[in-house]
Motif scaffolding. Structure first.
Motif, PDB file in Angstrom:
ATOM      1  N   LYS A   1     -15.988  35.403  61.199  1.00  0.00           N
ATOM      2  CA  LYS A   1     -15.518  35.705  63.251  1.00  0.00           C
ATOM      3  C   LYS A   1     -14.088  36.315  62.691  1.00  0.00           C
ATOM      4  O   LYS A   1     -13.957  36.838  63.413  1.00  0.00           O
ATOM      5  CB  LYS A   1     -15.317  34.396  64.097  1.00  0.00           C
TER       6      LYS A   1
ATOM      7  N   GLY B   1     -17.544  28.689  62.624  1.00  0.00           N
ATOM      8  CA  GLY B   1     -16.862  26.870  62.760  1.00  0.00           C
ATOM      9  C   GLY B   1     -17.352  25.275  62.125  1.00  0.00           C
ATOM     10  O   GLY B   1     -17.996  25.378  60.390  1.00  0.00           O
ATOM     11  N   GLU B   2     -18.346  24.631  62.320  1.00  0.00           N
ATOM     12  CA  GLU B   2     -19.210  24.017  61.709  1.00  0.00           C
ATOM     13  C   GLU B   2     -20.050  24.983  61.368  1.00  0.00           C
ATOM     14  O   GLU B   2     -20.305  23.866  59.917  1.00  0.00           O
ATOM     15  CB  GLU B   2     -20.252  23.212  62.909  1.00  0.00           C
TER      16      GLU B   2
ATOM     17  N   GLY C   1      -9.830  27.939  61.298  1.00  0.00           N
ATOM     18  CA  GLY C   1      -9.727  27.131  61.768  1.00  0.00           C
ATOM     19  C   GLY C   1      -9.729  25.870  60.927  1.00  0.00           C
ATOM     20  O   GLY C   1     -10.371  26.038  59.913  1.00  0.00           O
ATOM     21  N   GLY C   2      -9.822  24.288  61.622  1.00  0.00           N
ATOM     22  CA  GLY C   2      -9.689  23.351  60.772  1.00  0.00           C
ATOM     23  C   GLY C   2     -11.212  23.272  59.789  1.00  0.00           C
ATOM     24  O   GLY C   2     -11.350  22.976  58.837  1.00  0.00           O
TER      25      GLY C   2
ATOM     26  N   ASP D   1     -11.038  22.980  55.624  1.00  0.00           N
ATOM     27  CA  ASP D   1     -11.638  21.771  55.120  1.00  0.00           C
ATOM     28  C   ASP D   1     -12.836  22.543  54.042  1.00  0.00           C
ATOM     29  O   ASP D   1     -12.476  21.700  53.073  1.00  0.00           O
ATOM     30  CB  ASP D   1     -12.081  20.879  56.403  1.00  0.00           C
TER      31      ASP D   1
ATOM     32  N   ALA E   1      -5.838  18.948  61.118  1.00  0.00           N
ATOM     33  CA  ALA E   1      -6.812  19.457  60.133  1.00  0.00           C
ATOM     34  C   ALA E   1      -5.854  19.736  58.349  1.00  0.00           C
ATOM     35  O   ALA E   1      -6.500  19.405  57.534  1.00  0.00           O
ATOM     36  CB  ALA E   1      -7.993  20.581  60.491  1.00  0.00           C
TER      37      ALA E   1
ATOM     38  N   TRP F   1      -0.656  33.983  65.283  1.00  0.00           N
ATOM     39  CA  TRP F   1      -2.258  33.720  65.238  1.00  0.00           C
ATOM     40  C   TRP F   1      -2.881  32.465  66.500  1.00  0.00           C
ATOM     41  O   TRP F   1      -4.454  33.138  67.481  1.00  0.00           O
ATOM     42  CB  TRP F   1      -2.759  32.221  64.294  1.00  0.00           C
TER      43      TRP F   1
ATOM     44  N   LEU G   1      -6.177  32.832  70.506  1.00  0.00           N
ATOM     45  CA  LEU G   1      -7.510  31.365  70.642  1.00  0.00           C
ATOM     46  C   LEU G   1      -7.728  31.411  71.960  1.00  0.00           C
ATOM     47  O   LEU G   1      -6.066  31.199  73.219  1.00  0.00           O
ATOM     48  CB  LEU G   1      -6.259  30.361  70.006  1.00  0.00           C
TER      49      LEU G   1
ATOM     50  N   ASP H   1      -9.804  26.157  73.187  1.00  0.00           N
ATOM     51  CA  ASP H   1      -9.372  25.897  71.737  1.00  0.00           C
ATOM     52  C   ASP H   1      -8.310  25.510  72.283  1.00  0.00           C
ATOM     53  O   ASP H   1      -7.527  24.782  70.951  1.00  0.00           O
ATOM     54  CB  ASP H   1      -9.610  26.566  70.942  1.00  0.00           C
TER      55      ASP H   1
END
Ligand SMILES: NC(=O)c1ccc[n+]([C@@H]2O[C@H](COP(=O)([O-])OP(=O)(O)OC[C@H]3O[C@@H](n4cnc5c(N)ncnc54)[C@H](O)[C@@H]3O)[C@@H](O)[C@H]2O)c1
Length: 351
Positions: free
Chosen positions: A41, A64-65, A96-97, A101, A129, A161, A165, A169
């Motif tokens: 994205k 994302g996840e 993002g986190g 991660d 994060a 950034w 958003l 979020d």
């Protein structure tokens, strides 16, 4: 710009309100290889911003996840091998986190740990994060059970950034900011009490102050207890029930939204034990709801939530443990909560 120091297995700075690209230029020119990890994205916008240099390779993973998986990790290792990444090279995680991660985890495992820099692009990533050195991935055995402590060599927080958003979020990130307020910073609560979501989004100065203060709280806590032997646990305020809600909703509820519900629940629990007064419980609801955050969850979900919290408990080898307040900026833990107390507190937050 404010630079906040984090003391851990390696010391580094979190630069708040900086120009991420200007800060990165020396690294981008000195390193033989820089692997830039982004989600699909974000990749187009990041590609446009990065200098066109042969030593920089953009690697795209799922958003994302979905991107925080063993498949992504495998893909990143193959890409690192393909580029010829050595111990002296750099992983740059932008996103993002979830992205920071998994990119941080890939950096921690490649050649037993290479340098990485985090450029968080969500509010949750900026205040939570990317700070503290926890990296990891999701797996069928549970969220965040597999990972490593591997601090970045720097965190670059550029507020520009945040303009793209979504409000949802942004609010989810605000839950972690507000959490920092309740556990350690009355100053944060003062700032958020006088600002709505839209006012905050319009004011770079106020947002910057809130991010800096939240990072200061997190940096202070993780510097005192990097591997979460005790002190760091206070950052889990609202997270015990929050994690269960997140999982019960099949991750349809954002992490920050679930933590918001979890904070009101533990505030109710603390009030029932006489640790805090009614006003502080109401303050939780008032502040969280003013940022559009949920403070209630399904009544019928309680047995499922207790089951999930008990499983988490088993993973940690202890009783269900809640971080609670005894006042703003003062925390304690309780791990002898009985079913009746859980039921009573949940009754008041459920619909
Ligand atoms: N390592 C830690 O200590 C720690 C702490 C808290 C949370 N986490 C992890 O962080 C993750 C949650 O992070 P998150 O809330 O940032 O979610 P996320 O990374 O899934 O990002 C949310 C969405 O926002 C999009 N996005 C990112 N930046 C954007 C921007 N500038 N403009 C528009 N859209 C943008 C992403 O592409 C994604 O679709 C979870 O996996 C959680 O476990 C880790």
């Amino acid at each position: 710009m404010v630079a906040i120091k984090v003391v851990s297995e390696r010391n580094y700075e979190v630069k708040v309100d900086c120009d991420w690209l200007a800060e990165l230029l020396p690294e981008l020119t000195q390193r033989a290889h820089v692997a830039v990890v982004v989600s699909e994205k974000m990749s187009q916008s990041v590609r446009k911003l990065l200098p066109d240099q042969p030593n920089i390779t953009l690697i795209e993973i799922l958003d994302g996840e979905d991107g925080k998986s063993i498949e992504s990790l495998n893909f990143l290792w193959f890409q690192f091998a393909h580029i010829g990444m050595t111990r002296n090279d750099l992983v740059l995680a932008i996103g993002g986190g979830a992205t920071t991660d998994i990119a941080g985890f890939a950096a921690s495992t490649w050649m037993r740990g290479i340098d990485w820099i985090a450029v968080p692009t969500t509010l949750a990533g900026m205040v939570d994060a990317s700070v503290g050195g926890k990296t990891g991935m999701n797996s069928p055995v549970g969220k965040n059970l597999i990972g490593a402590f591997h601090s970045p060599i720097g965190v670059l927080i550029d507020l520009s950034w945040l303009s793209t958003l979504s409000d949802r979020d942004f609010s989810a990130g605000m839950a972690e900011v507000i959490k920092c307020g309740f556990i350690a910073s009355p100053k944060i609560l003062e700032i958020v009490s006088g600002n709505s979501l839209q006012e905050l989004r319009k004011s770079r100065d106020v947002t910057s102050r809130l991010i800096a203060e939240s990072v200061r709280v997190k940096a202070g806590v993780v510097s005192a207890d990097f591997k979460e032997s005790f002190t760091r646990e206070i950052l889990n305020y609202g997270h015990t029930l929050g994690h269960a809600v997140e999982r019960d909703s099949n991750y349809q509820i954002r992490h920050g939204e679930a933590v918001s519900i979890g904070m009101v629940f533990v505030a109710e629990l603390a009030r029932d034990r006489g640790l805090i007064n009614d006003e502080l419980v109401s303050e939780h609801k008032r502040i969280l709801e003013s940022f559009g955050l949920p403070t209630t969850y399904e009544k019928s979900a309680l047995p499922r939530l207790v089951k999930i919290m008990s499983l988490d408990k088993k993973n940690r080898g202890a009783g269900i443990r809640f971080v609670v307040l005894t006042g703003v900026g003062n925390t304690t833990r309780i791990d002898d909560v009985n079913d009746d107390e859980i039921f009573k507190a949940y009754e008041r937050i459920s619909v």
